[in-house]
Structure formats: structure tokens, C-alpha cells
Design a protein around this motif. Structure first.
Motif, PDB file in Angstrom:
ATOM      1  N   SER A 254       0.831  -1.212   0.000  1.00 42.04           N
ATOM      2  CA  SER A 254       0.000   0.000   0.000  1.00 42.04           C
ATOM      3  C   SER A 254       0.861   1.254   0.000  1.00 42.04           C
ATOM      4  N   LYS A 255       1.946   1.239   0.755  1.00 44.35           N
ATOM      5  CA  LYS A 255       2.854   2.396   0.776  1.00 44.35           C
ATOM      6  C   LYS A 255       3.466   2.625  -0.608  1.00 44.35           C
ATOM      7  N   ILE A 256       3.841   1.539  -1.277  1.00 43.96           N
ATOM      8  CA  ILE A 256       4.387   1.671  -2.625  1.00 43.96           C
ATOM      9  C   ILE A 256       3.316   2.205  -3.579  1.00 43.96           C
ATOM     10  N   SER A 257       2.109   1.632  -3.450  1.00 45.11           N
ATOM     11  CA  SER A 257       1.008   2.053  -4.320  1.00 45.11           C
ATOM     12  C   SER A 257       0.693   3.532  -4.163  1.00 45.11           C
ATOM     13  N   GLU A 258       0.746   4.027  -2.932  1.00 45.59           N
ATOM     14  CA  GLU A 258       0.429   5.432  -2.651  1.00 45.59           C
ATOM     15  C   GLU A 258       1.661   6.333  -2.759  1.00 45.59           C
ATOM     16  N   ASN A 259       2.796   5.723  -3.154  1.00 41.41           N
ATOM     17  CA  ASN A 259       4.050   6.469  -3.307  1.00 41.41           C
ATOM     18  C   ASN A 259       4.433   7.215  -2.030  1.00 41.41           C
ATOM     19  N   GLU A 260       4.300   6.514  -0.896  1.00 42.48           N
ATOM     20  CA  GLU A 260       4.628   7.105   0.405  1.00 42.48           C
ATOM     21  C   GLU A 260       6.102   6.868   0.699  1.00 42.48           C
ATOM     22  N   SER A 261       6.960   7.590   0.000  1.00 45.36           N
ATOM     23  CA  SER A 261       8.402   7.373   0.072  1.00 45.36           C
ATOM     24  C   SER A 261       8.947   7.582   1.475  1.00 45.36           C
ATOM     25  N   ASP A 262       8.516   8.647   2.139  1.00 47.91           N
ATOM     26  CA  ASP A 262       9.019   8.923   3.482  1.00 47.91           C
ATOM     27  C   ASP A 262       8.621   7.829   4.462  1.00 47.91           C
ATOM     28  N   GLU A 263       7.396   7.317   4.324  1.00 46.33           N
ATOM     29  CA  GLU A 263       6.931   6.249   5.215  1.00 46.33           C
ATOM     30  C   GLU A 263       7.712   4.954   4.967  1.00 46.33           C
ATOM     31  N   MET A 264       8.021   4.695   3.708  1.00 46.21           N
ATOM     32  CA  MET A 264       8.812   3.505   3.398  1.00 46.21           C
ATOM     33  C   MET A 264      10.208   3.612   4.012  1.00 46.21           C
ATOM     34  N   LYS A 265      10.834   4.780   3.876  1.00 47.74           N
ATOM     35  CA  LYS A 265      12.163   4.983   4.453  1.00 47.74           C
ATOM     36  C   LYS A 265      12.128   4.807   5.971  1.00 47.74           C
ATOM     37  N   LYS A 266      11.111   5.372   6.590  1.00 45.95           N
ATOM     38  CA  LYS A 266      10.992   5.287   8.046  1.00 45.95           C
ATOM     39  C   LYS A 266      10.862   3.841   8.499  1.00 45.95           C
ATOM     40  N   GLU A 267       9.996   3.090   7.817  1.00 42.59           N
ATOM     41  CA  GLU A 267       9.774   1.697   8.205  1.00 42.59           C
ATOM     42  C   GLU A 267      11.033   0.862   7.988  1.00 42.59           C
ATOM     43  N   MET A 268      11.688   1.038   6.856  1.00 47.19           N
ATOM     44  CA  MET A 268      12.903   0.270   6.586  1.00 47.19           C
ATOM     45  C   MET A 268      14.019   0.621   7.557  1.00 47.19           C
ATOM     46  N   ALA A 269      14.098   1.886   7.954  1.00 46.53           N
ATOM     47  CA  ALA A 269      15.106   2.299   8.934  1.00 46.53           C
ATOM     48  C   ALA A 269      14.874   1.607  10.274  1.00 46.53           C
ATOM     49  N   GLU A 270      13.612   1.487  10.662  1.00 48.79           N
ATOM     50  CA  GLU A 270      13.287   0.783  11.909  1.00 48.79           C
ATOM     51  C   GLU A 270      13.680  -0.695  11.816  1.00 48.79           C
ATOM     52  N   ILE A 271      13.435  -1.270  10.651  1.00 50.39           N
ATOM     53  CA  ILE A 271      13.758  -2.690  10.457  1.00 50.39           C
ATOM     54  C   ILE A 271      15.259  -2.909  10.431  1.00 50.39           C
ATOM     55  N   ASN A 272      16.025  -1.880  10.071  1.00 46.58           N
ATOM     56  CA  ASN A 272      17.482  -1.991  10.073  1.00 46.58           C
ATOM     57  C   ASN A 272      18.045  -2.408  11.425  1.00 46.58           C
ATOM     58  N   SER A 273      17.273  -2.238  12.488  1.00 48.04           N
ATOM     59  CA  SER A 273      17.752  -2.622  13.822  1.00 48.04           C
ATOM     60  C   SER A 273      18.028  -4.116  13.917  1.00 48.04           C
ATOM     61  N   ILE A 274      17.460  -4.885  12.995  1.00 45.74           N
ATOM     62  CA  ILE A 274      17.720  -6.331  13.016  1.00 45.74           C
ATOM     63  C   ILE A 274      19.198  -6.623  12.768  1.00 45.74           C
ATOM     64  N   ARG A 275      19.891  -5.673  12.100  1.00 48.27           N
ATOM     65  CA  ARG A 275      21.317  -5.827  11.848  1.00 48.27           C
ATOM     66  C   ARG A 275      22.087  -5.959  13.155  1.00 48.27           C
ATOM     67  N   ASP A 276      21.742  -5.117  14.142  1.00 51.59           N
ATOM     68  CA  ASP A 276      22.440  -5.167  15.430  1.00 51.59           C
ATOM     69  C   ASP A 276      22.159  -6.479  16.157  1.00 51.59           C
ATOM     70  N   ILE A 277      20.918  -6.944  16.058  1.00 50.99           N
ATOM     71  CA  ILE A 277      20.546  -8.200  16.702  1.00 50.99           C
ATOM     72  C   ILE A 277      21.328  -9.359  16.103  1.00 50.99           C
ATOM     73  N   LEU A 278      21.390  -9.395  14.775  1.00 52.34           N
ATOM     74  CA  LEU A 278      22.093 -10.487  14.095  1.00 52.34           C
ATOM     75  C   LEU A 278      23.597 -10.420  14.356  1.00 52.34           C
ATOM     76  N   ASP A 279      24.145  -9.209  14.457  1.00 53.59           N
ATOM     77  CA  ASP A 279      25.580  -9.069  14.744  1.00 53.59           C
ATOM     78  C   ASP A 279      25.920  -9.649  16.108  1.00 53.59           C
ATOM     79  N   LEU A 280      25.000  -9.506  17.067  1.00 53.20           N
ATOM     80  CA  LEU A 280      25.235 -10.056  18.398  1.00 53.20           C
ATOM     81  C   LEU A 280      25.208 -11.580  18.393  1.00 53.20           C
ATOM     82  N   GLN A 281      24.453 -12.158  17.444  1.00 58.64           N
ATOM     83  CA  GLN A 281      24.331 -13.606  17.390  1.00 58.64           C
ATOM     84  C   GLN A 281      25.515 -14.258  16.707  1.00 58.64           C
ATOM     85  N   SER A 282      26.258 -13.484  15.914  1.00 57.48           N
ATOM     86  CA  SER A 282      27.348 -14.074  15.124  1.00 57.48           C
ATOM     87  C   SER A 282      28.609 -14.280  15.965  1.00 57.48           C
TER      88      SER A 282
END
Length: 282
Positions: A254-282
Motif C-alpha cells: 500500500s505504501k508503494i502504491s500510494e508512493n509514500e516514500s518517506d513512510e517507506m524509508k521510516k519503516e525500513m530504517a526501523e527494520i534496520n535494527s535487526i542488523r544489530d541483533i544479528l551481529d550479536l548472534q554471530s
């Protein structure tokens, strides 16, 4: 550790055999696989010393590495035939149904429910290698139901193979694996299918595929014979995981369909936190 028997001589069973032989030089390993070619390959590769369907009475450990939907009956049969000093370990990716089914078995104390978090997208004994298990997590369930002295045999093997032990209840195991393992395999298979369907119209689509696509679809090369039973055995937890995944996909669509670029960036930035979690597991 004198004798081990392994049923299921593919990637996991074969890797256990190769790793154990490196650590225990006087070890004798017998083995069995329903696939005749796997049996021949296991002999050629030095995984097993002899072929037999069932272990001898003085076998220390029986390791079962067959598809998830075969394990309950197989463990029960092996327990029926096991000597008093034999411990039977299954390596299945689901634990709830098998632990429940075997709870009343008269030799329940000779069974250990295990799941090594180790694997690749390849299958068969020729895909096996001894380092597969090194420093990997080995999940054990219902430890209190397994005989104390027999558990020592398992600990001896796990320690030699450098496995990191974790303890969970079967239901917790199945729910968590649905999200972090089973769902990722389904996603990979379905991404592969989507691109294959597109290839029917555009024969050159794979010329455009880079490393990102290759890494994301890697699991689609996994064995259907292994994964279809896992999806069936753990279907309720997988359905819950799929429902959440599909909902997130629909919202992002829906965000892509509505061209909500800022919302997509915000959501992906939040999901980037998984990088820190995975780094701790390695």
C-alpha cells in the motif's frame, strides 16, 4: 564412545558421522538410508563402516536424521529394539508432535529430542562436511525426561563436536522456528516461483539477477522431501507466521502504491535494527 548408528545419511546425518569420526578415532558407525545411492555414497565417503537397518544392542547412540513426518514411528521402533545402554536422538526440525506422541513410551527415558540449527541449501551425503556443526546451536527439549547417565553419552558427543547447547520446551521451539526458519524457506520458495513465472514471459530475466537475489532465493534450492513434512508438522505455527508476514507485505504494498516514500524509508530504517541483533548472534 564406541558405537553410533545413524539412520538418514544426508547432509545432517552425514555431517554428524564425518565430524564424530574425526573426534573419536576408534568409533564404529553403522548406518541406514532408504535411498540406496545414499548408502553407497556414505560408504565411499567413509561416513559409515557397515550397513544395517537397526543398531546392535551395545550401540551407544542412535541418531535419526530423516524427514520430520517419519521420525515419531522411527524413534518408537528404535526404542523398542534398543539395548538398555542405548540413547536414541532425533534431529527433527519440529518437536511438539514427536515429544507428545512418545511421552508414554515405556523406554521414554532412552530418548532425547534434539534439533541442531545447522544446514545448507544442499542435500544428500555428498553435501555433508564435518565443519557443518562446529559452534552451531543444538536445541534440546524435555531434558528432564531422559536418563541422566544416557545423557552423558550425548554430552560427550556434543562437546566433541563443539555444539552450543540450548534448552527449550517443544511448543516454544516449534513456535520460534516457524518465524526464524520455516517462514524464511517458504518466502524463498515463493520468490523463486514468482521469478520463474515471470521468466515464462521474459527469458532473459535472470541476466538481471545480482547477489541480492541469489542470497534471498538461496533456500529455494532446499530439499522438498525434507521441507514439505516440516511445513505440515508445524502448520499451525507456520500459519500464524505467514499471516503476520502477509499482513506486513500488504501494508508495504500500500505504501508503494500510494508512493509514500518517506513512510517507506521510516519503516525500513526501523527494520534496520535487526542488523544489530544479528551481529550479536554471530
Amino acid at each position: 564412545m564406541k558405537k553410533i548408528h545413524i539412520t538418514g545419511l544426508g547432509l545432517l546425518g552425514g555431517s554428524f558421522a564425518l565430524a564424530a569420526k574425526q573426534k573419536f578415532h576408534e568409533l564404529e558407525i553403522s548406518g541406514w538410508d532408504i535411498n540406496e545411492q545414499n548408502l553407497q555414497d556414505a560408504h565411499i565417503l567413509g561416513m559409515i563402516d557397515k550397513t544395517q537397518e537397526f543398531p546392535e544392542k551395545d550401540t551407544d547412540l542412535v541418531i535419526l536424521a530423516t524427514p520430520a513426518d517419519t521420525l515419531t514411528d522411527l524413534v518408537s521402533t528404535m526404542l523398542d529394539k534398543a539395548g538398555d545402554g542405548t540413547l536414541v536422538i532425533d534431529l527433527g526440525s519440529t518437536k511438539g508432535s514427536i515429544c507428545s506422541a512418545l511421552s508414554a513410551h515405556p523406554k521414554r527415558k532412552q530418548y532425547l529430542a534434539g534439533h541442531p540449527i545447522a544446514g545448507t541449501e544442499y542435500s544428500g551425503p555428498r553435501a555433508a562436511f564435518p565443519e557443518l556443526l562446529n559452534r552451531k546451536v543444538m536445541i534440546l527439549c524435555e531434558m528432564e525426561k531422559t536418563d541422566l547417565h544416557l545423557k552423558e553419552k550425548a554430552y560427550e558427543l556434543f562437546d566433541a563436536l563443539n555444539l552450543k547447547l540450548r534448552f527449550m520446551e517443544p511448543e516454544e521451539h516449534d513456535k520460534q522456528l516457524a518465524f526464524v526458519s520455516h517462514l524464511s524457506h517458504i518466502s524463498s520458495f515463493m520468490l523463486g516461483k514468482t521469478v520463474l513465472q515471470k521468466m515464462e514471459d521474459d527469458k532473459n530475466i535472470f541476466d538481471m539477477a545480482g547477489s541480492g537475489f541469489a542470497s534471498t532465493v538461496r533456500l529455494a534450492k532446499s530439499s522438498p522431501a525434507m521441507w514439505a513434512p516440516i511445513f505440515s508438522e508445524n502448520r499451525m505455527n507456520i500459519l500464524e507466521a505467514l499471516d503476520g508476514y502477509i499482513e506486513n507485505l500488504q501494508k508495504f504494498r500500500s505504501k508503494i502504491s500510494e508512493n509514500e516514500s518517506d513512510e517507506m524509508k521510516k519503516e525500513m530504517a526501523e527494520i534496520n535494527s535487526i542488523r544489530d541483533i544479528l551481529d550479536l548472534q554471530s
